[in-house]
Structures are given as C-alpha cells and as structure tokens.
Design an enzyme around this catalytic site. Sequence first.
Site, PDB file in Angstrom:
ATOM      1  N   HIS A   9      14.203  -3.338   4.689  1.00  0.00           N
ATOM      2  CA  HIS A   9      13.382  -2.067   3.990  1.00  0.00           C
ATOM      3  C   HIS A   9      14.523  -0.888   4.100  1.00  0.00           C
ATOM      4  CE1 HIS A   9      10.725   1.464   4.328  1.00  0.00           C
ATOM      5  NE2 HIS A   9      10.254   0.747   3.081  1.00  0.00           N
ATOM      6  N   HIS A  52      15.304   7.780  -0.689  1.00  0.00           N
ATOM      7  CA  HIS A  52      13.894   7.726  -0.379  1.00  0.00           C
ATOM      8  C   HIS A  52      13.094   8.961  -0.798  1.00  0.00           C
ATOM      9  CE1 HIS A  52      10.051   7.836   1.905  1.00  0.00           C
ATOM     10  NE2 HIS A  52      10.005   6.637   1.338  1.00  0.00           N
TER      11      HIS A  52
HETATM   12  O1  G3P Z   1       8.132  -0.803  -0.667  1.00  0.00           O
HETATM   13  C1  G3P Z   1       7.456  -0.414   0.197  1.00  0.00           C
HETATM   14  C2  G3P Z   1       7.619   0.680   1.028  1.00  0.00           C
HETATM   15  O2  G3P Z   1       8.990   1.036   0.964  1.00  0.00           O
HETATM   16  C3  G3P Z   1       6.705   1.995   0.598  1.00  0.00           C
HETATM   17  O3  G3P Z   1       6.830   3.060   1.305  1.00  0.00           O
HETATM   18  O4  G3P Z   1       7.579   5.104   1.574  1.00  0.00           O
HETATM   19  O5  G3P Z   1       8.852   3.649   2.786  1.00  0.00           O
HETATM   20  O6  G3P Z   1       9.153   3.909   0.111  1.00  0.00           O
HETATM   21  P1  G3P Z   1       8.043   3.972   1.526  1.00  0.00           P
HETATM   22 CA    CA Z   2      10.212   2.388  -0.458  1.00  0.00          CA
END
Ligand code: G3P
Ligand code: CA
Length: 243
Positions: A9, A52
């Site tokens: 992630h 992000h």
């Molecule tokens: O892709 C899932 C997740 O990344 C969504 O939440 O806020 O971490 O971008 P965020």
């Molecule tokens: Ca994300």
Amino acid sequence: MRNNKCIAHRGWSGQAPENTLAAIRMAANHPEIDMIEVDVQMSRDGVPVIIHDYILDRTTNGSGKVGDFTLEELKKLDAGFWFNPAYTGETIPTLEEVLIEARGKAKLNLEIKRAGDWYPAIENKVVELVQRYDMESDIVITSFNHETMRTFTQIAPAIKTGLLIYGYPVLLEELLAYTGASALSMGYDYLTENLVRSSFERGLDIIAWTVDEPQDMKRIASLDERIAICTNHPDRWLLAREA
Ligand code: G3P
Ligand code: CA
C-alpha cells in the site's frame, strides 16, 4: 492462507516514505509482492503524479494543493525527509516514473484521487501512459470517484477497474453495472463471509485494505485465499502467513 496475494500500500510504506520511488522500488523488487498500490493526482500542467493527500504539507516540505503546482515546482520538493532523514532527496514521482520502475516486476493498483471536478482529463492521461508502456494487463484502476471509474471503463475497456468502497456496499449490482468494475476494493473491516462468497460467485476479484495487524491479516486471509491483502507492512504479512 499462504496463498493470499500481497499488495504493498503506497509502496512498501511501512519501511520507506509512501508513494516515493524508494517505497515502490522496495516492493517491486520483492518476489512475493504481487502488486503495488499508489495514489494518482495531477500537476497544474497536466502531468499525473503520485501522492496521497490533496495537499502537500504532510508528506513533503511544500505547502498547498498539489494541483496548484507545475511538475517542475513539485519536483523541487522533498518527499522523503518527513519519514526519515535517510530518505532526503526522494521526490514526488510521476506516474511515468512509477510505470518504468514496476514494469516487468509488479502489477500496479492505480488509485485515482479526483475530488469534485478536479484534474480534468486525468483518465485520458493515465490511459495514454499505461498504453504507451504496454501495461494494460498489469494495472487495476480504482477510485472513490465512481464517475471517473466509469470513464476509464469507457475509454479503456482492456484495463481492469475495481470498485473502491469504504463501508458495506449496497446496490452493488447497480454500482458494478454503472462503473464496469470487475473487482471490489474494500475497507477490510466491512468484509463479511456472505459478501466474500457472493462476490467470488459473480466472478469479482477482492482487494482488502489496509490490513496492517497480523491478527487482521490472518482473519481476512482465512475468509478466502483469493482475497488480496493490501498492507503498509508486507513484512508482517510474510511472517503472519507462516505462523
Ligand atoms: O486503495 C485503498 C486505499 O488506499 C484507500 O484509502 O486513503 O489509503 O488512499 P487511502
Ligand atoms: Ca490509496
């Protein structure tokens, strides 16, 4: 449980500054990481970039909205020091740089961050880059902006899309039909046995995010080995699945 795929992630963001080439490279070079999730926005001069937050303040030494700055201005910012001084000099990557880094090594989940009517034509720019690097089959596009997802399906049906949802999905049939999605990308705490079963029965893939605690990783993985585990800590997953 050993078979659930791992998605890093924002890159391997537990070990390196999120959404930087350092974090992406670390994940891409690990043979057991299947996919890397990154967040895509756009510079003022229309270049897709990887970051992000909609504002620069948390993860760079800049301040203000990402989309108010040209690529040249964004590239002058440091995106590594905040995480650890050892990463000073990391910059906000362009999507193109990330495609080049991941190509042939890992698949990519491109989450399109598009609030309101920001970033006009970001869909076309992302598709053009993915096609230029011949990576259509290595990409899944997700977005909380379901209108944007529908646009992707219309302009690039060969690229897979995933319905990004934080909450228990209702009117799922309608959402899938509207967006053309073939995957469900969900906040893991809303996944239920029934939802998992019915989703696989209708041929959807499932991504669960952001699963960072080993006990949660094990619980989600035990629901079905086809669920991909999206985590900031791939190292924890690699250990948890052995235990
Ligand atoms: O892709 C899932 C997740 O990344 C969504 O939440 O806020 O971490 O971008 P965020
Ligand atoms: Ca994300």
